[in-house]
Design an enzyme around this catalytic site. Sequence first.
Site, PDB file in Angstrom:
ATOM      1  N   SER A 241       0.831  -1.217   0.000  1.00 13.41           N
ATOM      2  CA  SER A 241       0.000   0.000   0.000  1.00 13.41           C
ATOM      3  C   SER A 241       0.865   1.266   0.000  1.00 13.41           C
ATOM      4  CB  SER A 241      -0.980   0.016   1.172  1.00 13.41           C
ATOM      5  OG  SER A 241      -0.328  -0.219   2.392  1.00 13.41           O
ATOM      6  N   HIS A 271      -1.933  -8.890   1.913  1.00 15.95           N
ATOM      7  CA  HIS A 271      -1.629  -7.612   2.581  1.00 15.95           C
ATOM      8  C   HIS A 271      -2.780  -7.302   3.543  1.00 15.95           C
ATOM      9  CE1 HIS A 271       0.199  -3.822   3.286  1.00 15.95           C
ATOM     10  NE2 HIS A 271      -0.241  -3.138   2.246  1.00 15.95           N
ATOM     11  N   HIS A 318       5.759 -12.782   7.603  1.00 13.00           N
ATOM     12  CA  HIS A 318       5.962 -11.398   7.172  1.00 13.00           C
ATOM     13  C   HIS A 318       7.146 -11.332   6.222  1.00 13.00           C
ATOM     14  CE1 HIS A 318       6.463  -7.029   7.309  1.00 13.00           C
ATOM     15  NE2 HIS A 318       5.192  -7.030   7.647  1.00 13.00           N
ATOM     16  N   ARG A 327       2.929  -4.849  16.880  1.00 12.05           N
ATOM     17  CA  ARG A 327       1.532  -4.404  16.717  1.00 12.05           C
ATOM     18  C   ARG A 327       0.590  -5.508  17.201  1.00 12.05           C
ATOM     19  NH1 ARG A 327       1.701  -3.067  10.464  1.00 12.05           N
ATOM     20  NH2 ARG A 327       2.547  -5.179  10.528  1.00 12.05           N
ATOM     21  N   ASP A 373      -2.336  -8.538  11.676  1.00 12.89           N
ATOM     22  CA  ASP A 373      -3.678  -8.984  11.307  1.00 12.89           C
ATOM     23  C   ASP A 373      -4.169 -10.180  12.128  1.00 12.89           C
ATOM     24  OD1 ASP A 373      -3.944  -7.065   9.245  1.00 12.89           O
ATOM     25  OD2 ASP A 373      -2.642  -8.275   7.979  1.00 12.89           O
ATOM     26  N   ARG A 399      -4.099   3.669   7.438  1.00 18.59           N
ATOM     27  CA  ARG A 399      -2.929   3.713   6.553  1.00 18.59           C
ATOM     28  C   ARG A 399      -2.790   5.066   5.848  1.00 18.59           C
ATOM     29  NH1 ARG A 399       0.948  -0.240   5.211  1.00 18.59           N
ATOM     30  NH2 ARG A 399       0.713  -0.679   7.404  1.00 18.59           N
ATOM     31  N   ARG A 419      11.020   4.688 -11.791  1.00 15.27           N
ATOM     32  CA  ARG A 419      11.094   3.911 -13.026  1.00 15.27           C
ATOM     33  C   ARG A 419      12.280   2.940 -12.951  1.00 15.27           C
ATOM     34  NH1 ARG A 419      11.613   0.683 -16.963  1.00 15.27           N
ATOM     35  NH2 ARG A 419      10.729   1.252 -18.975  1.00 15.27           N
TER      36      ARG A 419
HETATM   37  C1  LIG Z   1       3.133 -12.146   4.624  1.00 20.43           C
HETATM   38  C2  LIG Z   1       3.594 -13.100   3.546  1.00 20.43           C
HETATM   39  C3  LIG Z   1       2.884 -12.742   2.231  1.00 20.43           C
HETATM   40  C4  LIG Z   1       5.119 -12.937   3.358  1.00 20.43           C
HETATM   41  O1  LIG Z   1       5.493 -13.710   2.238  1.00 20.43           O
HETATM   42  P1  LIG Z   1       7.019 -14.107   1.970  1.00 20.43           P
HETATM   43  O2  LIG Z   1       7.909 -12.956   2.263  1.00 20.43           O
HETATM   44  O3  LIG Z   1       7.053 -14.683   0.604  1.00 20.43           O
HETATM   45  O4  LIG Z   1       7.254 -15.216   3.101  1.00 20.43           O
HETATM   46  P2  LIG Z   1       8.339 -16.361   3.153  1.00 20.43           P
HETATM   47  O5  LIG Z   1       9.596 -15.978   2.430  1.00 20.43           O
HETATM   48  O6  LIG Z   1       8.481 -16.767   4.571  1.00 20.43           O
HETATM   49  O7  LIG Z   1       7.637 -17.538   2.310  1.00 20.43           O
HETATM   50  C5  LIG Z   1       8.288 -18.766   2.083  1.00 20.43           C
HETATM   51  C6  LIG Z   1       7.244 -19.829   1.870  1.00 20.43           C
HETATM   52  O8  LIG Z   1       6.460 -19.992   3.068  1.00 20.43           O
HETATM   53  C7  LIG Z   1       5.090 -19.828   2.780  1.00 20.43           C
HETATM   54  N1  LIG Z   1       4.405 -19.125   3.879  1.00 20.43           N
HETATM   55  C8  LIG Z   1       4.710 -17.917   4.376  1.00 20.43           C
HETATM   56  N2  LIG Z   1       3.831 -17.583   5.334  1.00 20.43           N
HETATM   57  C9  LIG Z   1       2.961 -18.614   5.438  1.00 20.43           C
HETATM   58  C10 LIG Z   1       1.801 -18.845   6.225  1.00 20.43           C
HETATM   59  N3  LIG Z   1       1.349 -17.932   7.092  1.00 20.43           N
HETATM   60  N4  LIG Z   1       1.139 -20.015   6.067  1.00 20.43           N
HETATM   61  C11 LIG Z   1       1.588 -20.941   5.187  1.00 20.43           C
HETATM   62  N5  LIG Z   1       2.654 -20.766   4.388  1.00 20.43           N
HETATM   63  C12 LIG Z   1       3.324 -19.604   4.506  1.00 20.43           C
HETATM   64  C13 LIG Z   1       5.059 -18.962   1.536  1.00 20.43           C
HETATM   65  O9  LIG Z   1       3.805 -19.092   0.872  1.00 20.43           O
HETATM   66  C14 LIG Z   1       6.225 -19.514   0.748  1.00 20.43           C
HETATM   67  O10 LIG Z   1       5.812 -20.742   0.187  1.00 20.43           O
HETATM   68  P3  LIG Z   1       6.319 -21.201  -1.300  1.00 20.43           P
HETATM   69  O11 LIG Z   1       7.817 -21.185  -1.218  1.00 20.43           O
HETATM   70  O12 LIG Z   1       5.702 -22.547  -1.443  1.00 20.43           O
HETATM   71  O13 LIG Z   1       5.764 -20.167  -2.234  1.00 20.43           O
HETATM   72  C15 LIG Z   1       3.294 -14.588   3.928  1.00 20.43           C
HETATM   73  O14 LIG Z   1       3.918 -14.870   5.155  1.00 20.43           O
HETATM   74  C16 LIG Z   1       1.813 -14.901   4.021  1.00 20.43           C
HETATM   75  O15 LIG Z   1       1.201 -15.243   3.008  1.00 20.43           O
HETATM   76  N6  LIG Z   1       1.193 -14.794   5.249  1.00 20.43           N
HETATM   77  C17 LIG Z   1      -0.232 -15.002   5.386  1.00 20.43           C
HETATM   78  C18 LIG Z   1      -0.991 -13.765   4.948  1.00 20.43           C
HETATM   79  C19 LIG Z   1      -0.822 -12.614   5.920  1.00 20.43           C
HETATM   80  O16 LIG Z   1      -0.945 -12.769   7.113  1.00 20.43           O
HETATM   81  N7  LIG Z   1      -0.585 -11.416   5.371  1.00 20.43           N
HETATM   82  C20 LIG Z   1      -0.470 -10.198   6.161  1.00 20.43           C
HETATM   83  C21 LIG Z   1       0.918  -9.681   6.139  1.00 20.43           C
HETATM   84  S1  LIG Z   1       1.117  -8.289   7.226  1.00 20.43           S
END
Ligand SMILES: CC(C)(COP(=O)(O)OP(=O)(O)OC[C@H]1O[C@@H](n2cnc3c(N)ncnc32)[C@H](O)[C@@H]1OP(=O)(O)O)[C@@H](O)C(=O)NCCC(=O)NCCS
Length: 441
Positions: A241, A271, A318, A327, A373, A399, A419
């Site tokens: 965002s 997100h 995260h 938080r 969250d 936000r 860019r």
């Molecule tokens: C926040 C988020 C998008 C970060 O993604 P990221 O930086 O790619 O995280 P990672 O590097 O730890 O991911 C490595 C692997 O673990 C998985 N993973 C990460 N968080 C996970 C979770 N909460 N549940 C299951 N699997 C998860 C990813 O999908 C990824 O799998 P892949 O290699 O098969 O694609 C991810 O943790 C997520 O999807 N969390 C759940 C949604 C959420 O709470 N979002 C709010 C964020 S503030």
Amino acid sequence: MGILKDRFKGKADQTAAEIKDILKEHGNKKIGEVILSQIYQGMRGMTGLVTETSLLDPQEGIRFRGYSIPDLQQKLPKAKGGDEPLPEGLFYLMLIGELPSEEDASHITSVWQRRSHVPNHVFAAIEALPIGTHPMTQFVIAVMALQTESQFAKRYAAGMNKKDYWDAAFDDSMDLIARLPRVAAYIYRRKYKFGDHIQPNGLLDWAGNFAHMLGYEDDGFKELMRLYMTIHADHEGGNVSAHATHLVGSALSDPYQSFAAGMNGLSGPLHGLANQEVIKWIFEMREELGVELPSTEQIAAYVKKTLSEGKVVPGYGHAVLRKTDPRFSAQMEFGKKHMPGDPLVNTVWRIYETVPPILQSMGKIKNPWPNVDAHSGALLVHYGMVEYDFYTVLFGVSRSLGVLASLCWDRALGMPIERPKSVTTEQVKKWLKGQDEIWGE
Ligand SMILES: CC(C)(COP(=O)(O)OP(=O)(O)OC[C@H]1O[C@@H](n2cnc3c(N)ncnc32)[C@H](O)[C@@H]1OP(=O)(O)O)[C@@H](O)C(=O)NCCC(=O)NCCS
């Protein structure tokens, strides 16, 4: 010029001069190396942006102008009789870079009250949408309908000097922040309360008045809104965002257009939409198990089932943080103080005991700990706000404080259009064979 605008201009000029000197002396200094995997994997860990309002430490969590969330709870002005920080104070801190006095915070309250009028065509635009439209879609459409009020767009069309961009962006940002609670409350009351709208109360602070217009008069809910609006406001510049707002703003799209872009990003389930996903997931678990407060064994089994279906556990993980999100901890403390016996809140705490070791055991997740969250929905449900589709709108209102304070800085510092360079895999393959250079201009 108003006091706040004056002070902001003073700070921005000072920082702009410092940046000029830094770049003159150190502009060619290397800040890091980029490896191939980073450009395929979401640019993790690649420093590429300047955002003045806050900085995220992977171990410690967010700091706003150097202040942690517990610092904010201690040092920011509070509402009369309240314990939680006023978001007005955080906005001042992010914008000016210094802690506000009580007077500074109440000055912002009154400025936002004065500027909060929402023109009728915005409500008409919302009313034109089917009632089933997701609240975030209604929110973004309302923000775009408000764009008719943009000073930036009007002044640009009339031939604005680039030295004045910051001034118009500042005015738009203040107007937009002032108007968002009314817009968001309108969407809530329209969708869930049969269009029974509530007029603003000019005696309340920004978040307290928002709670009032949503229809929640409990002092506990007002306090929760002050805390919620404070802790969701900013998380440095690279999150979807914040980055989307900054990116779109860099094209000199006005603050309404830029913020709407950021809000479309916040609507994604990875997100901001994760807050609705968390409570939906907990409700589904409770329904499937037929219990109000599942045991840790039951939660563990449900988590494993979620993972086996190829889904993420919402609220955990995260992109940058590597420990429990402060938080989350701030909301946990709020729960312990205001509702220690609430079964849903206790379910959130049991999930916190259960999920990290399971995620850790998968071996691939970089951060098994809860993010913001994971907790917010349960606190809202306690006060009766069960309509979880709406939760991301609350996040969006909050936000606005961070991304719009940052947008003011972007224009005041004369930040150029963003860019970055992109490449094709075809070209990467050639580069790997030594047949082509792909980097640089
Ligand atoms: C926040 C988020 C998008 C970060 O993604 P990221 O930086 O790619 O995280 P990672 O590097 O730890 O991911 C490595 C692997 O673990 C998985 N993973 C990460 N968080 C996970 C979770 N909460 N549940 C299951 N699997 C998860 C990813 O999908 C990824 O799998 P892949 O290699 O098969 O694609 C991810 O943790 C997520 O999807 N969390 C759940 C949604 C959420 O709470 N979002 C709010 C964020 S503030």
